[in-house]
Scaffold this motif. Structure first.
Motif, mmCIF file in Angstrom:
data_model
loop_
_atom_site.group_PDB
_atom_site.id
_atom_site.type_symbol
_atom_site.label_atom_id
_atom_site.label_comp_id
_atom_site.label_asym_id
_atom_site.label_seq_id
_atom_site.Cartn_x
_atom_site.Cartn_y
_atom_site.Cartn_z
ATOM 1 N N GLU A 20 0.844 -1.191 0.000
ATOM 2 C CA GLU A 20 0.000 0.000 0.000
ATOM 3 C C GLU A 20 0.880 1.242 0.000
ATOM 4 O O GLU A 20 1.632 1.497 0.949
ATOM 5 N N LEU A 21 0.782 2.022 -1.065
ATOM 6 C CA LEU A 21 1.501 3.289 -1.172
ATOM 7 C C LEU A 21 0.607 4.389 -0.623
ATOM 8 O O LEU A 21 -0.463 4.659 -1.175
ATOM 9 N N GLY A 22 1.040 5.013 0.466
ATOM 10 C CA GLY A 22 0.203 5.989 1.143
ATOM 11 C C GLY A 22 -0.675 5.311 2.168
ATOM 12 O O GLY A 22 -1.896 5.458 2.172
ATOM 13 N N VAL A 23 -0.049 4.578 3.098
ATOM 14 C CA VAL A 23 -0.810 3.778 4.068
ATOM 15 C C VAL A 23 -1.517 4.639 5.106
ATOM 16 O O VAL A 23 -2.488 4.210 5.724
ATOM 17 N N GLY A 24 -1.060 5.868 5.302
ATOM 18 C CA GLY A 24 -1.707 6.762 6.252
ATOM 19 C C GLY A 24 -1.726 6.202 7.657
ATOM 20 O O GLY A 24 -0.709 5.724 8.168
ATOM 21 N N THR A 25 -2.887 6.226 8.276
ATOM 22 C CA THR A 25 -3.018 5.735 9.658
ATOM 23 C C THR A 25 -3.384 4.250 9.713
ATOM 24 O O THR A 25 -3.682 3.730 10.781
ATOM 25 N N GLY A 26 -3.374 3.593 8.554
ATOM 26 C CA GLY A 26 -3.595 2.149 8.541
ATOM 27 C C GLY A 26 -5.022 1.701 8.331
ATOM 28 O O GLY A 26 -5.340 0.525 8.525
ATOM 29 N N GLY A 66 0.723 -9.203 12.974
ATOM 30 C CA GLY A 66 1.850 -9.898 12.359
ATOM 31 C C GLY A 66 1.801 -9.922 10.849
ATOM 32 O O GLY A 66 2.806 -10.254 10.200
ATOM 33 N N ARG A 67 0.643 -9.569 10.275
ATOM 34 C CA ARG A 67 0.527 -9.538 8.817
ATOM 35 C C ARG A 67 0.813 -8.147 8.247
ATOM 36 O O ARG A 67 0.701 -7.938 7.042
ATOM 37 N N ILE A 68 1.143 -7.184 9.107
ATOM 38 C CA ILE A 68 1.327 -5.794 8.664
ATOM 39 C C ILE A 68 2.753 -5.335 8.948
ATOM 40 O O ILE A 68 3.277 -5.530 10.043
ATOM 41 N N GLU A 69 3.361 -4.714 7.957
ATOM 42 C CA GLU A 69 4.678 -4.085 8.102
ATOM 43 C C GLU A 69 4.559 -2.635 7.638
ATOM 44 O O GLU A 69 4.000 -2.368 6.573
ATOM 45 N N LEU A 70 5.057 -1.712 8.444
ATOM 46 C CA LEU A 70 5.000 -0.298 8.119
ATOM 47 C C LEU A 70 6.393 0.241 7.850
ATOM 48 O O LEU A 70 7.329 -0.078 8.579
ATOM 49 N N LYS A 71 6.509 1.066 6.817
ATOM 50 C CA LYS A 71 7.795 1.655 6.472
ATOM 51 C C LYS A 71 7.602 3.109 6.075
ATOM 52 O O LYS A 71 6.622 3.446 5.393
ATOM 53 N N ARG A 72 8.550 3.955 6.497
ATOM 54 C CA ARG A 72 8.530 5.333 6.017
ATOM 55 C C ARG A 72 9.294 5.390 4.706
ATOM 56 O O ARG A 72 10.402 4.852 4.587
ATOM 57 N N GLY A 73 8.707 6.038 3.720
ATOM 58 C CA GLY A 73 9.378 6.141 2.434
ATOM 59 C C GLY A 73 8.583 6.967 1.453
ATOM 60 O O GLY A 73 7.397 7.272 1.661
ATOM 61 N N ASP A 74 9.233 7.349 0.377
ATOM 62 C CA ASP A 74 8.662 8.148 -0.699
ATOM 63 C C ASP A 74 8.227 7.204 -1.812
ATOM 64 O O ASP A 74 9.051 6.483 -2.373
ATOM 65 N N MET A 75 6.951 7.211 -2.143
ATOM 66 C CA MET A 75 6.441 6.263 -3.129
ATOM 67 C C MET A 75 7.018 6.495 -4.524
ATOM 68 O O MET A 75 6.937 5.612 -5.376
ATOM 69 N N ALA A 134 -2.700 11.697 -6.497
ATOM 70 C CA ALA A 134 -3.048 13.079 -6.852
ATOM 71 C C ALA A 134 -2.351 14.107 -5.978
ATOM 72 O O ALA A 134 -2.316 15.293 -6.317
ATOM 73 N N HIS A 135 -1.768 13.669 -4.858
ATOM 74 C CA HIS A 135 -1.041 14.600 -3.995
ATOM 75 C C HIS A 135 0.277 15.061 -4.612
ATOM 76 O O HIS A 135 0.829 16.090 -4.203
ATOM 77 N N VAL A 136 0.835 14.301 -5.558
ATOM 78 C CA VAL A 136 2.138 14.655 -6.121
ATOM 79 C C VAL A 136 1.947 15.187 -7.537
ATOM 80 O O VAL A 136 1.004 14.809 -8.241
ATOM 81 N N PRO A 137 2.842 16.091 -7.993
ATOM 82 C CA PRO A 137 2.666 16.695 -9.317
ATOM 83 C C PRO A 137 2.649 15.651 -10.431
ATOM 84 O O PRO A 137 3.419 14.702 -10.427
ATOM 85 N N ARG A 138 1.739 15.869 -11.363
ATOM 86 C CA ARG A 138 1.685 14.979 -12.521
ATOM 87 C C ARG A 138 2.970 15.156 -13.324
ATOM 88 O O ARG A 138 3.653 16.168 -13.200
ATOM 89 N N GLY A 139 3.315 14.178 -14.132
ATOM 90 C CA GLY A 139 4.576 14.215 -14.848
ATOM 91 C C GLY A 139 5.526 13.201 -14.249
ATOM 92 O O GLY A 139 5.170 12.030 -14.056
ATOM 93 N N TYR A 184 -4.220 18.970 -5.229
ATOM 94 C CA TYR A 184 -4.407 17.754 -6.021
ATOM 95 C C TYR A 184 -4.031 18.043 -7.467
ATOM 96 O O TYR A 184 -4.299 19.137 -7.984
ATOM 97 N N TYR A 185 -3.442 17.033 -8.114
ATOM 98 C CA TYR A 185 -3.102 17.114 -9.535
ATOM 99 C C TYR A 185 -3.829 16.005 -10.274
ATOM 100 O O TYR A 185 -4.033 14.914 -9.724
ATOM 101 N N LEU A 186 -4.191 16.266 -11.517
ATOM 102 C CA LEU A 186 -4.905 15.251 -12.283
ATOM 103 C C LEU A 186 -4.506 15.310 -13.752
ATOM 104 O O LEU A 186 -4.352 16.394 -14.325
ATOM 105 N N THR A 187 -4.333 14.137 -14.336
ATOM 106 C CA THR A 187 -4.114 13.984 -15.770
ATOM 107 C C THR A 187 -4.492 12.561 -16.126
ATOM 108 O O THR A 187 -4.820 11.751 -15.257
ATOM 109 N N ASP A 188 -4.446 12.243 -17.401
ATOM 110 C CA ASP A 188 -4.727 10.879 -17.848
ATOM 111 C C ASP A 188 -3.583 9.969 -17.378
ATOM 112 O O ASP A 188 -2.427 10.178 -17.762
#
Length: 255
Positions: free
Chosen positions: A47-53, A92-101, A121-126, A220-224
């Motif tokens: 899960e990229l952007g796991v937030g609070t789980g 035991g089935r969950i692992e959390l890591k800090r990182g940039d997706m 959508a939080h990161v710039p398109r491109g 938020y950013y959006l594109t195809d």
């Protein structure tokens, strides 16, 4: 107006009350079932952007093994605290890591990669989108799926509320007070597919007195997504899955 913080900043209220806001947002209903159907029973999910789980815990309760990545320490701290309260067989089935997706490399592959609740959508398109698709592809087994929840363009184009002094959300908090959310600014720039908002979070005590307030900028950013996913080897797997009338889950296949 007071200083505007980035969204999910360490001292802001968007992270502190993330669970309050998402629990009140009925437009997210059904996303768990969509993602659960995309992975084999008992499969592995990144899960990229796991937030609070929110999703990671629910998926682990269904028997999946989930690795959650997030860039915001304030969000991960809440997820970690929740894990400590879970039954050991679920935690035991969950692992959390800090990182940039857009750049993380875990050195292993998964049956499914998900990027829920408008995280992409939080990161710039491109390049940021291209790099996130590369991250997903790199961590997918052949034949695996990647799912990205994106907002609808027509929702992003909507104007702000007629009365910015009226809260768009007013919900009870775990401490017995209330959380109010105001839209102070909202502007959509069509030429770059960018929505800029300034949201103010106000925490009230049980008597209605202000405990804390925080103005935070949400962009938020959006594109195809298809042309940006294709160079990573991700092909469209199906029509986007509608969710809550405000977004769609785009599903891609790694050949």
């Amino acid at each position: 107006m007071a200083q505007t913080r980035p969204y999910y900043a360490e001292k802001g209220l968007s992270a502190a009350f993330y669970d309050t806001v998402t629990a009140a947002d009925r437009r997210l209903e059904g996303d768990l079932d969509v993602y659960a159907r995309l992975a084999p029973p008992g499969g592995t999910i990144l899960e990229l952007g796991v937030g609070t789980g929110r999703l990671a815990i629910a998926l682990a309760e269904k028997g999946f093994r989930v690795t959650g990545v997030d860039i915001a320490p304030a969000m991960l701290a809440q997820a970690q605290a929740k894990l400590a309260e879970l039954p050991s067989h679920v935690a035991g089935r969950i692992e959390l890591k800090r990182g940039d997706m857009t750049a993380i490399d875990l050195g292993r592959t998964f049956d499914l990669v998900i990027c829920p609740y408008f995280t992409l959508a939080h990161v710039p398109r491109g390049m940021a989108w291209k790099n996130t698709f590369l991250t997903a592809a790199k961590h997918l087994k052949p034949g695996g799926l990647a799912a990205f929840h994106l907002p609808l363009a027509e929702i992003m184009r909507l104007p702000g509320p007629d009365n910015p002094e009226a809260p768009v959300l007013d919900e009870p908090t775990p401490s017995g007070g209330r959380l109010q959310l105001f839209v102070l600014q909202r502007e959509f720039r069509e030429e770059v597919g960018r929505l800029d908002q300034v949201l103010e979070y106000v925490e009230l005590d049980a008597r209605g007195g202000v405990l804390r307030r925080s103005a935070e900028r949400l962009t938020y950013y959006l594109t195809d997504p298809e042309p940006l996913a294709a160079p990573a080897g991700l092909a469209v797997d199906r029509e986007p899955v509608p969710l809550g009338g405000v977004g769609e889950i785009h599903v891609f296949l790694k050949a």
